[in-house]
Design an enzyme around this catalytic site. Structure first.
Site, PDB file in Angstrom:
ATOM      1  N   HIS A 144      -3.561  12.102  -8.022  1.00 31.52           N
ATOM      2  CA  HIS A 144      -2.318  12.034  -8.796  1.00 31.52           C
ATOM      3  C   HIS A 144      -1.136  12.530  -7.955  1.00 31.52           C
ATOM      4  O   HIS A 144      -0.063  11.916  -7.958  1.00 31.52           O
ATOM      5  CB  HIS A 144      -2.441  12.862 -10.076  1.00 31.52           C
ATOM      6  CG  HIS A 144      -1.206  12.897 -10.899  1.00 31.52           C
ATOM      7  ND1 HIS A 144      -0.660  11.777 -11.477  1.00 31.52           N
ATOM      8  CD2 HIS A 144      -0.385  13.931 -11.231  1.00 31.52           C
ATOM      9  CE1 HIS A 144       0.445  12.109 -12.126  1.00 31.52           C
ATOM     10  NE2 HIS A 144       0.629  13.413 -11.993  1.00 31.52           N
ATOM     11  N   ASP A 181      -0.233   9.900  -5.508  1.00 33.00           N
ATOM     12  CA  ASP A 181       0.408   8.796  -6.213  1.00 33.00           C
ATOM     13  C   ASP A 181       1.866   9.121  -6.504  1.00 33.00           C
ATOM     14  O   ASP A 181       2.756   8.286  -6.309  1.00 33.00           O
ATOM     15  CB  ASP A 181      -0.352   8.506  -7.512  1.00 33.00           C
ATOM     16  CG  ASP A 181       0.255   7.360  -8.293  1.00 33.00           C
ATOM     17  OD1 ASP A 181       0.409   6.255  -7.721  1.00 33.00           O
ATOM     18  OD2 ASP A 181       0.588   7.563  -9.477  1.00 33.00           O
TER      19      ASP A 181
END
Length: 111
Positions: free
Chosen positions: A77, A80
């Site tokens: 995450h 990202d």
């Protein structure tokens, strides 16, 4: 996941999230014709992005030196979010330049 990795992930997420918000604000300011404000937001975003990028680079260096950096959903995450913020930066720079060109053209047409 180790506490150090978790801290680095949250540092990445927090800083690049702030950077992305600054880039979005820069676009809004440029749309309103506030190009100085847009540039200031871009500079602030770049500073925040750099902090997040440095935290990510620290993890890469750690792994390159032989230490195991275990993958996790939180790290994925964070990475990202890092890439998303970088994409927003590129888009914001292009949009600001476009708004500036539009404003210049409007001024020429009016005068």
């Amino acid at each position: 996941m180790g506490e150090e990795l978790e801290t680095s992930c949250f540092q990445i997420i927090s800083n690049v999230g702030a950077a992305r918000s600054s880039y979005i604000e820069a676009i809004e300011k440029a749309k309103a014709g506030d190009f100085d404000g847009a540039r200031a937001c871009m500079e602030e975003g770049k500073k925040q992005f750099l902090i997040g990028h440095e935290a990510h680079f620290g993890l890469i260096q750690k792994e390159a030196s032989g230490a195991q950096v275990a993958g996790s959903l939180l790290l994925i995450h964070a990475e990202d979010q890092l890439m998303s913020a970088e994409g927003f930066k590129i888009i914001a720079e292009e949009m600001i330049a476009s708004y500036e060109r539009i404003t210049e053209l409007e001024k020429k047409l009016q005068g």
